[in-house]
Design a protein around this motif. Structure first.
Motif, PDB file in Angstrom:
ATOM      1  N   VAL A   1       0.843  -1.482   0.003  1.00 45.88           N
ATOM      2  CA  VAL A   1       0.109   0.005  -0.052  1.00 45.88           C
ATOM      3  C   VAL A   1       0.947   1.216  -0.111  1.00 45.88           C
ATOM      4  O   VAL A   1       0.581   2.132  -0.805  1.00 45.88           O
ATOM      5  N   PHE A   2       1.831   1.365   0.815  1.00 47.50           N
ATOM      6  CA  PHE A   2       2.736   2.385   1.016  1.00 47.50           C
ATOM      7  C   PHE A   2       3.750   2.624  -0.224  1.00 47.50           C
ATOM      8  O   PHE A   2       3.818   3.697  -0.999  1.00 47.50           O
ATOM      9  N   ALA A   3       3.970   1.448  -1.079  1.00 43.95           N
ATOM     10  CA  ALA A   3       4.622   1.585  -2.214  1.00 43.95           C
ATOM     11  C   ALA A   3       3.801   2.166  -3.307  1.00 43.95           C
ATOM     12  O   ALA A   3       4.324   2.799  -3.892  1.00 43.95           O
ATOM     13  N   ASP A   4       2.715   1.872  -3.413  1.00 44.91           N
ATOM     14  CA  ASP A   4       1.649   2.453  -4.370  1.00 44.91           C
ATOM     15  C   ASP A   4       1.429   3.825  -4.182  1.00 44.91           C
ATOM     16  O   ASP A   4       1.534   4.581  -5.088  1.00 44.91           O
ATOM     17  N   TYR A   5       1.463   4.445  -2.767  1.00 43.61           N
ATOM     18  CA  TYR A   5       1.287   5.616  -2.548  1.00 43.61           C
ATOM     19  C   TYR A   5       2.446   6.557  -2.973  1.00 43.61           C
ATOM     20  O   TYR A   5       2.410   7.430  -3.591  1.00 43.61           O
TER      21      TYR A   5
ATOM     22  N   PHE B   1      -3.407   2.812   6.815  1.00 44.62           N
ATOM     23  CA  PHE B   1      -2.501   3.038   5.618  1.00 44.62           C
ATOM     24  C   PHE B   1      -3.548   2.991   4.228  1.00 44.62           C
ATOM     25  O   PHE B   1      -3.440   3.589   3.190  1.00 44.62           O
ATOM     26  N   THR B   2      -4.900   2.528   4.440  1.00 45.07           N
ATOM     27  CA  THR B   2      -5.827   2.673   3.646  1.00 45.07           C
ATOM     28  C   THR B   2      -6.127   4.042   3.254  1.00 45.07           C
ATOM     29  O   THR B   2      -6.309   4.421   1.846  1.00 45.07           O
ATOM     30  N   GLN B   3      -5.985   4.966   3.975  1.00 47.49           N
ATOM     31  CA  GLN B   3      -6.012   6.259   3.493  1.00 47.49           C
ATOM     32  C   GLN B   3      -5.282   6.990   2.640  1.00 47.49           C
ATOM     33  O   GLN B   3      -5.400   7.594   1.652  1.00 47.49           O
TER      34      GLN B   3
ATOM     35  N   GLU C   1      -6.272   5.059  -0.662  1.00 47.37           N
ATOM     36  CA  GLU C   1      -7.300   6.045  -1.331  1.00 47.37           C
ATOM     37  C   GLU C   1      -6.745   7.392  -1.887  1.00 47.37           C
ATOM     38  O   GLU C   1      -7.106   7.679  -3.209  1.00 47.37           O
ATOM     39  N   LEU C   2      -5.771   8.028  -1.357  1.00 49.50           N
ATOM     40  CA  LEU C   2      -5.126   9.009  -1.786  1.00 49.50           C
ATOM     41  C   LEU C   2      -4.456   8.576  -3.235  1.00 49.50           C
ATOM     42  O   LEU C   2      -4.399   9.394  -4.250  1.00 49.50           O
TER      43      LEU C   2
END
Ligand code: HBI
Ligand code: FE
Length: 296
Positions: free
Chosen positions: A147-151, A246-248, A251-252
């Motif tokens: 998730v953090f990698a995508d963000y 981290f899902t926030q 979404e971002l």
């Protein structure tokens, strides 16, 4: 690009560290001396002990999966052998801060620039510019979290796209209050929050201050609010923004920021220590010991 950075780049060019057009170099493993490894060991040992119970699990999992250790400054190739198959990210060695557009271009392509050199022993507790310990220990473990990698990639793409809107300052604030100084809720922790921001993770004093001091505000994360909030680079934060999870960020990562950027780009920013009626207040800071009360 500040003058000190170009001076440092020139100095390293002169030292035979050829910088490529994208400002990357080959990690000069032969350039680390016993003092560099000793500084890495001291910082690594101290922070891993201090962060237990204070940093989010995703960070600790990253440290584990990247086989980071206290022994030596890691080989970037060894890190990439674990990181790239997991989330497609690779770390690239750089001489120091690189121009913003270059930095965002790397992030947009899942490359994280890591400064190759280690701080000196007399800079153990503070240095103005990120060194290898800040970049590698602070930033890289979370890049193995999907998730953090995508963000981080979405952030790089949004930052590149924002330039034509003149909205770079808004994106810099978003990076500052998440990637560098972000906190995240954790019901099991004493204060109900844990650390994930690299600027805190790599700093002994801010690890304690961010969670335990009554001085700073701790406010629920809100994208527009964060992008309108000023910050200083030379003091502890007056305000920390707290993710619910981290899902926030996920979404971002999947939101087109441009409409919001267009709306906010000319909005007057809030001072770093402001608390608004619309804020979700976890802690209203008592502002003890704050400097520069007036301007930010
Ligand atoms: N360069 N090497 C490096 N590391 C950074 O964190 C960095 C940078 N250049 C610009 C930059 N950060 C800022 O624009 C972002 O923090 C927003
Ligand atoms: Fe950083």
């Amino acid at each position: 690009m500040s003058s000190t950075n170009t001076a440092k780049l020139q100095e390293q060019f002169d030292a035979g560290l050829e910088t490529r057009a994208d400002f990357t170099i080959d990690q000069p493993l032969h350039r680390y001396g016993a003092v560099d490894h000793a500084v890495w060991k001291q910082l690594y040992t101290r922070q891993t002990a201090l962060l237990k119970g204070r940093v989010c699990d995703a960070f600790l999992e990253g440290v584990e999966r990247l086989n980071l250790s206290a022994e030596r400054v890691p080989s970037f190739a060894a890190i990439n052998a674990q990181l790239t198959p997991a989330t497609g990210w690779e770390i690239v060695a750089v001489p120091g801060l690189v121009p913003e557009q270059v930095f965002f271009e790397h992030l947009a392509n899942r490359r994280f620039p890591v400064t190759w050199w280690m701080r000196r022993p007399d800079q153990l507790d503070y240095l103005q510019e990120p060194d290898c310990f800040h970049d590698l220990f602070g930033h890289v473990p979370l890049l193995i979290n999907p998730v953090f990698a995508d963000y981080m990639q979405a952030y790089g793409r949004a930052a590149l796209a924002s330039d034509n809107l003149g909205a770079l300052p808004l994106l810099a604030r978003l990076y500052w209050y998440t990637v560098e100084f972000g906190l995240i809720r954790d019901a099991a922790s004493p204060g109900g929050v844990q650390i994930y921001g690299a600027g805190i993770v790599s700093s002994k004093s801010e690890t304690l201050y961010s969670l335990e001091s009554a001085a700073p505000n701790r406010l629920g994360f809100d994208l527009a609010r964060v992008m309108q909030t000023r910050y200083r680079i030379d003091t502890f934060q007056k305000t920390y923004f707290v993710l619910d999870d981290f899902t926030q960020l996920f979404e971002l990562a999947s939101t087109d920021l441009n409409p919001l950027l267009a709306k906010l780009v000319d909005a007057p920013p809030y001072p770093a220590g402001a608390v608004l009626d619309s804020d979700r207040v976890l802690n209203r800071g008592n502002q003890e010991g704050w400097q520069f009360d007036g301007d930010v």
